[in-house]
Design a protein around this motif. Structure first.
Motif, mmCIF file in Angstrom:
data_model
loop_
_atom_site.group_PDB
_atom_site.id
_atom_site.type_symbol
_atom_site.label_atom_id
_atom_site.label_comp_id
_atom_site.label_asym_id
_atom_site.label_seq_id
_atom_site.Cartn_x
_atom_site.Cartn_y
_atom_site.Cartn_z
ATOM 1 N N ALA A 138 1.042 -1.030 0.480
ATOM 2 C CA ALA A 138 0.130 0.043 0.256
ATOM 3 C C ALA A 138 0.836 1.398 -0.183
ATOM 4 C CB ALA A 138 -0.987 0.227 0.886
ATOM 5 N N THR A 139 2.285 1.361 0.888
ATOM 6 C CA THR A 139 3.040 2.136 0.286
ATOM 7 C C THR A 139 3.847 1.948 -0.258
ATOM 8 O OG1 THR A 139 4.325 0.722 2.021
ATOM 9 C CG2 THR A 139 2.535 2.490 2.869
ATOM 10 N N GLY A 140 3.571 1.530 -2.023
ATOM 11 C CA GLY A 140 4.590 1.522 -2.740
ATOM 12 C C GLY A 140 6.000 0.729 -2.265
ATOM 13 N N THR A 141 6.141 0.282 -0.986
ATOM 14 C CA THR A 141 7.975 -0.034 -0.836
ATOM 15 C C THR A 141 7.980 -0.948 -1.031
ATOM 16 O OG1 THR A 141 7.335 0.655 2.100
ATOM 17 C CG2 THR A 141 9.004 -1.253 0.716
ATOM 18 N N VAL A 142 7.239 -2.270 -1.888
ATOM 19 C CA VAL A 142 7.281 -3.378 -2.721
ATOM 20 C C VAL A 142 6.289 -2.715 -3.392
ATOM 21 C CG1 VAL A 142 8.138 -4.499 -0.698
ATOM 22 C CG2 VAL A 142 5.664 -4.700 -1.080
ATOM 23 N N GLY A 143 6.916 -4.092 -4.798
ATOM 24 C CA GLY A 143 5.271 -4.099 -5.893
ATOM 25 C C GLY A 143 4.067 -4.689 -5.607
ATOM 26 N N TRP A 144 3.723 -5.346 -7.151
ATOM 27 C CA TRP A 144 2.402 -5.347 -6.470
ATOM 28 C C TRP A 144 1.831 -6.754 -5.997
ATOM 29 C CZ3 TRP A 144 1.599 -10.649 -7.652
ATOM 30 C CH2 TRP A 144 2.950 -11.044 -9.257
ATOM 31 N N TRP A 145 3.123 -7.666 -5.533
ATOM 32 C CA TRP A 145 3.196 -8.738 -5.610
ATOM 33 C C TRP A 145 2.980 -8.706 -3.459
ATOM 34 C CZ3 TRP A 145 6.870 -9.717 -1.416
ATOM 35 C CH2 TRP A 145 7.810 -9.125 -1.689
ATOM 36 N N GLY A 146 2.919 -7.400 -2.965
ATOM 37 C CA GLY A 146 2.829 -7.219 -1.582
ATOM 38 C C GLY A 146 0.859 -7.575 -1.042
ATOM 39 N N TRP A 147 1.004 -7.656 -2.499
ATOM 40 C CA TRP A 147 -1.000 -7.921 -2.083
ATOM 41 C C TRP A 147 -0.757 -9.345 -1.744
ATOM 42 C CZ3 TRP A 147 -3.618 -4.140 -0.191
ATOM 43 C CH2 TRP A 147 -2.806 -2.796 -1.118
ATOM 44 N N LEU A 148 -0.099 -9.466 -1.626
ATOM 45 C CA LEU A 148 -0.609 -11.653 -1.934
ATOM 46 C C LEU A 148 -0.720 -11.806 0.005
ATOM 47 C CD1 LEU A 148 1.852 -13.326 -4.751
ATOM 48 C CD2 LEU A 148 -0.834 -12.954 -5.166
ATOM 49 N N GLY A 149 0.005 -11.357 0.587
ATOM 50 C CA GLY A 149 -0.332 -10.814 1.809
ATOM 51 C C GLY A 149 -1.885 -10.806 1.558
ATOM 52 N N LEU A 150 -2.875 -10.833 1.116
ATOM 53 C CA LEU A 150 -4.296 -11.374 1.669
ATOM 54 C C LEU A 150 -4.589 -12.643 1.820
ATOM 55 C CD1 LEU A 150 -5.950 -8.784 -1.021
ATOM 56 C CD2 LEU A 150 -6.109 -8.617 1.579
ATOM 57 N N VAL A 151 -3.370 -13.213 1.134
ATOM 58 C CA VAL A 151 -3.575 -14.609 1.525
ATOM 59 C C VAL A 151 -3.442 -15.679 2.697
ATOM 60 C CG1 VAL A 151 -2.739 -17.306 0.780
ATOM 61 C CG2 VAL A 151 -2.996 -15.051 -0.821
ATOM 62 N N PRO A 152 -2.482 -15.169 3.161
ATOM 63 C CA PRO A 152 -1.498 -15.603 4.573
ATOM 64 C C PRO A 152 -2.695 -14.635 5.257
ATOM 65 C CG PRO A 152 0.109 -14.492 3.499
ATOM 66 C CD PRO A 152 -0.861 -14.268 2.389
ATOM 67 N N LEU A 153 -3.390 -13.603 5.423
ATOM 68 C CA LEU A 153 -4.167 -13.202 6.629
ATOM 69 C C LEU A 153 -5.304 -14.029 6.396
ATOM 70 C CD1 LEU A 153 -4.989 -10.549 7.678
ATOM 71 C CD2 LEU A 153 -5.457 -9.035 5.771
ATOM 72 N N ALA A 154 -5.994 -14.327 5.203
ATOM 73 C CA ALA A 154 -7.373 -14.755 4.949
ATOM 74 C C ALA A 154 -6.907 -15.930 5.896
ATOM 75 C CB ALA A 154 -7.277 -14.973 3.712
#
Length: 66
Positions: free
Chosen positions: A25-41
């Protein structure tokens, strides 16, 4: 769905998921950071599909009844 993700595993998944999402969300990493939704879920619901397929569980064994 039987829960197969234990307490410490859940806490780690939620933490890693939130960190990855924040970094994306802060742009520190690329789009792949949104994969964090998987471990969160998986941490939030306490069930992991790959664990189920492999017959794994990090939950404590249920107490044996007498």
């Amino acid at each position: 769905m039987t829960k197969n993700v234990g307490g410490i595993d859940r806490a780690l998944r939620i933490t890693v998921g939130l960190v990855l999402i924040a970094l994306a969300a802060t742009g520190t990493v690329g789009w792949w950071g949104w994969l964090g939704l998987v471990p969160l879920a998986t941490g939030a619901i306490g069930w992991c599909p790959p664990y189920a397929l492999l017959g794994l569980s990090t939950c404590k064994a249920p107490a044996a009844s007498s």
